[in-house]
Design a protein around this motif. Structure first.
Motif, PDB file in Angstrom:
ATOM      1  N   GLU A 199       0.325   3.115  -3.441  1.00 52.25           N
ATOM      2  CA  GLU A 199      -0.896   3.913  -3.383  1.00 52.25           C
ATOM      3  C   GLU A 199      -0.832   5.104  -2.439  1.00 52.25           C
ATOM      4  O   GLU A 199      -1.303   6.198  -2.788  1.00 52.25           O
ATOM      5  CB  GLU A 199      -2.054   2.995  -2.965  1.00 52.25           C
ATOM      6  CG  GLU A 199      -3.398   3.653  -2.943  1.00 52.25           C
ATOM      7  CD  GLU A 199      -4.525   2.703  -2.603  1.00 52.25           C
ATOM      8  OE1 GLU A 199      -5.650   3.198  -2.395  1.00 52.25           O
ATOM      9  OE2 GLU A 199      -4.300   1.478  -2.529  1.00 52.25           O
ATOM     10  N   TRP A 200      -0.321   4.914  -1.242  1.00 51.10           N
ATOM     11  CA  TRP A 200      -0.378   5.964  -0.230  1.00 51.10           C
ATOM     12  C   TRP A 200       0.365   7.215  -0.698  1.00 51.10           C
ATOM     13  O   TRP A 200       1.510   7.141  -1.143  1.00 51.10           O
ATOM     14  CB  TRP A 200       0.225   5.464   1.081  1.00 51.10           C
ATOM     15  CG  TRP A 200       0.042   6.405   2.234  1.00 51.10           C
ATOM     16  CD1 TRP A 200      -1.119   6.791   2.808  1.00 51.10           C
ATOM     17  CD2 TRP A 200       1.087   7.070   2.961  1.00 51.10           C
ATOM     18  NE1 TRP A 200      -0.872   7.657   3.856  1.00 51.10           N
ATOM     19  CE2 TRP A 200       0.472   7.839   3.967  1.00 51.10           C
ATOM     20  CE3 TRP A 200       2.479   7.084   2.855  1.00 51.10           C
ATOM     21  CZ2 TRP A 200       1.189   8.616   4.857  1.00 51.10           C
ATOM     22  CZ3 TRP A 200       3.202   7.863   3.747  1.00 51.10           C
ATOM     23  CH2 TRP A 200       2.557   8.617   4.739  1.00 51.10           C
ATOM     24  N   ARG A 255     -10.585  -4.424   3.004  1.00 49.05           N
ATOM     25  CA  ARG A 255     -10.933  -3.427   1.983  1.00 49.05           C
ATOM     26  C   ARG A 255     -11.906  -3.967   0.948  1.00 49.05           C
ATOM     27  O   ARG A 255     -12.874  -3.287   0.587  1.00 49.05           O
ATOM     28  CB  ARG A 255      -9.663  -2.903   1.311  1.00 49.05           C
ATOM     29  CG  ARG A 255      -9.918  -1.672   0.464  1.00 49.05           C
ATOM     30  CD  ARG A 255      -8.616  -1.114  -0.059  1.00 49.05           C
ATOM     31  NE  ARG A 255      -8.769   0.199  -0.632  1.00 49.05           N
ATOM     32  CZ  ARG A 255      -7.776   0.897  -1.159  1.00 49.05           C
ATOM     33  NH1 ARG A 255      -6.539   0.414  -1.145  1.00 49.05           N
ATOM     34  NH2 ARG A 255      -7.988   2.089  -1.680  1.00 49.05           N
ATOM     35  N   TYR A 306       0.840  -1.209   0.000  1.00 48.84           N
ATOM     36  CA  TYR A 306       0.000   0.000   0.000  1.00 48.84           C
ATOM     37  C   TYR A 306       0.870   1.252   0.000  1.00 48.84           C
ATOM     38  O   TYR A 306       0.623   2.194  -0.754  1.00 48.84           O
ATOM     39  CB  TYR A 306      -0.925  -0.044   1.229  1.00 48.84           C
ATOM     40  CG  TYR A 306      -1.726   1.207   1.459  1.00 48.84           C
ATOM     41  CD1 TYR A 306      -2.772   1.558   0.615  1.00 48.84           C
ATOM     42  CD2 TYR A 306      -1.449   2.048   2.539  1.00 48.84           C
ATOM     43  CE1 TYR A 306      -3.517   2.711   0.831  1.00 48.84           C
ATOM     44  CE2 TYR A 306      -2.188   3.197   2.763  1.00 48.84           C
ATOM     45  CZ  TYR A 306      -3.217   3.524   1.912  1.00 48.84           C
ATOM     46  OH  TYR A 306      -3.945   4.665   2.125  1.00 48.84           O
ATOM     47  N   LEU A 341      -7.200  -2.384   5.816  1.00 46.25           N
ATOM     48  CA  LEU A 341      -6.705  -2.876   4.518  1.00 46.25           C
ATOM     49  C   LEU A 341      -7.085  -4.333   4.276  1.00 46.25           C
ATOM     50  O   LEU A 341      -7.425  -4.707   3.156  1.00 46.25           O
ATOM     51  CB  LEU A 341      -5.189  -2.720   4.431  1.00 46.25           C
ATOM     52  CG  LEU A 341      -4.632  -1.399   3.931  1.00 46.25           C
ATOM     53  CD1 LEU A 341      -3.123  -1.503   3.749  1.00 46.25           C
ATOM     54  CD2 LEU A 341      -5.288  -0.941   2.634  1.00 46.25           C
TER      55      LEU A 341
END
Length: 196
Positions: free
Chosen positions: A21-22, A54, A17, A51
Motif C-alpha cells: 500500500e505505502w 486502523r 503495508y 496500523l
C-alpha cells in the motif's frame, strides 16, 4: 533479500503495508481523508500503533466518509473518547471532524480535495540510498500545509503533510534498489516524473 525502509522491517504488519500500500496513488476523497486523519493521529506516535487500530478508526469514523464525519457533534466526540479501538486524543478527534468540514467547504467552493492535494506534487522526487537520506519535509509540503491551514484544516504541519505525500505516492521515497521503487507508476527510479 528484499530492500525496504528500516521501519518496514520491524513488524509483519508494517512490512505488508510497505509491500502492498505505502506509496501507491490515492486520489479518491474517502481514501485521502482517511490517510490525512491517520497521519494526524500518528503525530507523536509510531505508525505501527496506528496500523494496529486502523479498523477501529474506520469503525469509529464512519469509514472516513467525509459527510458523515462532518456531522459528528460534541456528544459523538465524547463517545469517541471512550473508544478503546482508537487513539483517544480529544484534539486529534476534533481535528478530524474539523477537517471533514473543511473538505466539505472545499467542495462548496468548487475545489475537490484530491485536486487541491495533488496540485502540490513536486516535479522531482528524492532518490534516497538509505534511510538517512529520506527527507522529512519539502517546500511543497510546507506550501500545502499552509494552504490547508488557510482553508480551515488543522493538525496539518509540514512534516505530517510530507508523510501523507509519501504514503499516497505524491513523492517516491522508496530506497534505491527497493523492489517498491517506482511502484506508483508516477516516478522513474531516478526521481523524474514518468513521461517527462
Amino acid at each position: 533479500m528484499l530492500i525496504r525502509a528500516g521501519w518496514a522491517n520491524t513488524d509483519p504488519l508494517l512490512r505488508d503495508y510497505y509491500d502492498r500500500e505505502w506509496g501507491m496513488p490515492v486520489r479518491d476523497e474517502t481514501g485521502l481523508f482517511e490517510r490525512l486523519a491517520l497521519e494526524s493521529f500518528q503525530a507523536g506516535l509510531s505508525w505501527i500503533t496506528i496500523l494496529r487500530r486502523r479498523e477501529g478508526f474506520r469503525a469509529a469514523f464512519a469509514g472516513f466518509e467525509v459527510d458523515r464525519v462532518a456531522e459528528f457533534d460534541a456528544a459523538r466526540v465524547d463517545a469517541l473518547m471512550l473508544d478503546t479501538g482508537i487513539i483517544r486524543n480529544r484534539r486529534k478527534i476534533e481535528a478530524t471532524v474539523q477537517n471533514a468540514r473543511a473538505v466539505q467547504r472545499l467542495r462548496e467552493s468548487g475545489t475537490e480535495f484530491s485536486e487541491l492535494i495533488w496540485s502540490f506534487q513536486p516535479d522531482v522526487s528524492p532518490v534516497p540510498r538509505d534511510d538517512s537520506e529520506v527527507p522529512t519535509t519539502s517546500e511543497e509540503a510546507l506550501a500545502l500545509s499552509k494552504e490547508l491551514k488557510r482553508r480551515g484544516f488543522t493538525f496539518v504541519g509540514p512534516t505530517m503533510i510530507y508523510a501523507l505525500m509519501t504514503a499516497i505516492g505524491m513523492v517516491d521515497v522508496h530506497l534505491l534498489g527497493s523492489h517498491r521503487r517506482g511502484c506508483s507508476g508516477l516516478w522513474n527510479t531516478d526521481g523524474t516524473r514518468v513521461g517527462s
